[in-house]
Design an enzyme around this catalytic site. Structure first.
Site, short mmCIF file in Angstrom:
data_model
loop_
_atom_site.label_atom_id
_atom_site.label_comp_id
_atom_site.label_asym_id
_atom_site.label_seq_id
_atom_site.Cartn_x
_atom_site.Cartn_y
_atom_site.Cartn_z
N CYS A 72 75.16 81.14 89.88
CA CYS A 72 75.37 79.69 89.95
C CYS A 72 76.87 79.43 89.86
CB CYS A 72 74.64 79.06 88.76
SG CYS A 72 74.99 77.31 88.52
N THR A 74 78.35 76.53 89.55
CA THR A 74 78.63 75.50 88.55
C THR A 74 78.72 76.11 87.15
OG1 THR A 74 77.30 74.04 89.94
CG2 THR A 74 77.89 73.21 87.76
N CYS A 183 77.90 76.69 96.43
CA CYS A 183 76.77 76.49 95.52
C CYS A 183 75.69 77.44 96.01
CB CYS A 183 76.28 75.05 95.59
SG CYS A 183 74.66 74.80 94.81
N THR A 184 75.06 78.17 95.11
CA THR A 184 74.12 79.21 95.54
C THR A 184 72.85 78.63 96.17
OG1 THR A 184 73.24 79.33 93.28
CG2 THR A 184 74.97 80.91 93.89
#
Ligand code: DGL
Length: 266
Positions: A72, A74, A183-184
């Site tokens: 992730c 983030t 973003c994944t």
């Protein structure tokens, strides 16, 4: 037999798992996602750091884990120092592919597509200064696109109009030739994103680079105590959701043997 734990807020981290499992054979996987706090892109940094620590603590108290992938962006851009300080396991994070994008762009204008939290981080400012100092980087942070990806994973449907809205800033700028999927969740929408942005713009993500990193680290890691294959297991932080069976189907298709609730303590 080594066991790799992936963590994310939702199903996006499976795009990293997919790259890792393509490159590394014979591993066991644990995948833990924090659907209770989804989406991370709307949460305070301190909340994300706390949740990541609790999730890794909860999983490692029950399973031998040889390596953790924070799948992730983030979370990686804020939680890695704390996770590395608290756990005696190699922790790999994902970094938006700004560096490869800066090497690929011909116009010098790059788009960064990530969550609202990621695009606002100092970590990203530093990454751009270090690797893309001579480029213009246009940042778009969208939680809506994260939800569109999550929905595609769960039900196969994509709201194309909403997706087009999220991408309009890149599409309307004739100078953008490279977009970083930071973003994944977004690699799951790669075909829809590429179609919308047209062949003028190429998309890059860091999934394969992470898989290579995991591969090189595992070669040097002493294997965990359990040498019997345990098969791959998935965990979510709140299983009392109407979508539970949809999540179950996603993991079953990916070859995971079960999906259970992860009790977070502390
Ligand atoms: N998959 C995530 C990322 O790479 C998190 C998306 C979210 O929960 O906002 O940033």
């Amino acid at each position: 037999m080594s066991t790799v734990l992936f963590i994310d807020s939702g199903l996006g981290g499976l795009s990293v798992w997919r790259e890792v499992s393509r490159l590394n054979h014979g591993l066991d996987y644990l995948y833990a996602f924090d659907n209770e706090y989804f989406p991370y892109g709307e949460k305070d940094d301190s909340v994300i750091v706390e949740r990541c620590n609790r999730i890794v603590a909860a999983v490692t108290s029950r399973h031998v884990v040889d390596l953790v992938v924070v799948a992730c962006n983030t979370a990686s851009t804020v939680a890695l120092p704390s996770l590395r300080a608290n756990f005696d396991i190699p922790i790999v994070g994902v970094v938006p592919a700004i560096k490869p994008a800066a090497q690929l762009t011909k116009t010098g204008v790059i788009g960064l597509l990530a969550t609202p939290a990621t695009v606002a981080r100092k970590y990203i400012d530093d990454l751009i200064t270090e690797y893309a100092g001579n480029c213009t980087v246009i940042r778009v942070g969208s939680s809506e696109l994260v939800s569109i990806a999550e929905e595609k994973m769960k039900s196969g449907t994509v709201d194309k109009e909403a997706l087009a809205d999220c991408l309009s800033e890149f599409k309307n700028n004739p100078d953008v030739d490279t977009v970083v999927l930071g973003c994944t969740h977004f690699p799951w929408l790669r075909s829809e994103i590429e179609k919308e942005l047209t062949s003028r713009i190429r998309c890059v993500d860091s999934g394969h680079a992470i898989a290579r990193r995991v591969n090189s680290l595992l070669n040097g890691i002493e294997k965990g105590g359990n040498s019997v294959p345990k098969n791959s297991l998935a965990f979510m932080t709140n299983s009392k959701t109407a979508d539970f069976s949809k999540y179950q189907a996603v993991f079953s298709r990916a070859g995971f043997v079960s999906l259970e609730e992860l009790k977070i303590t502390g």
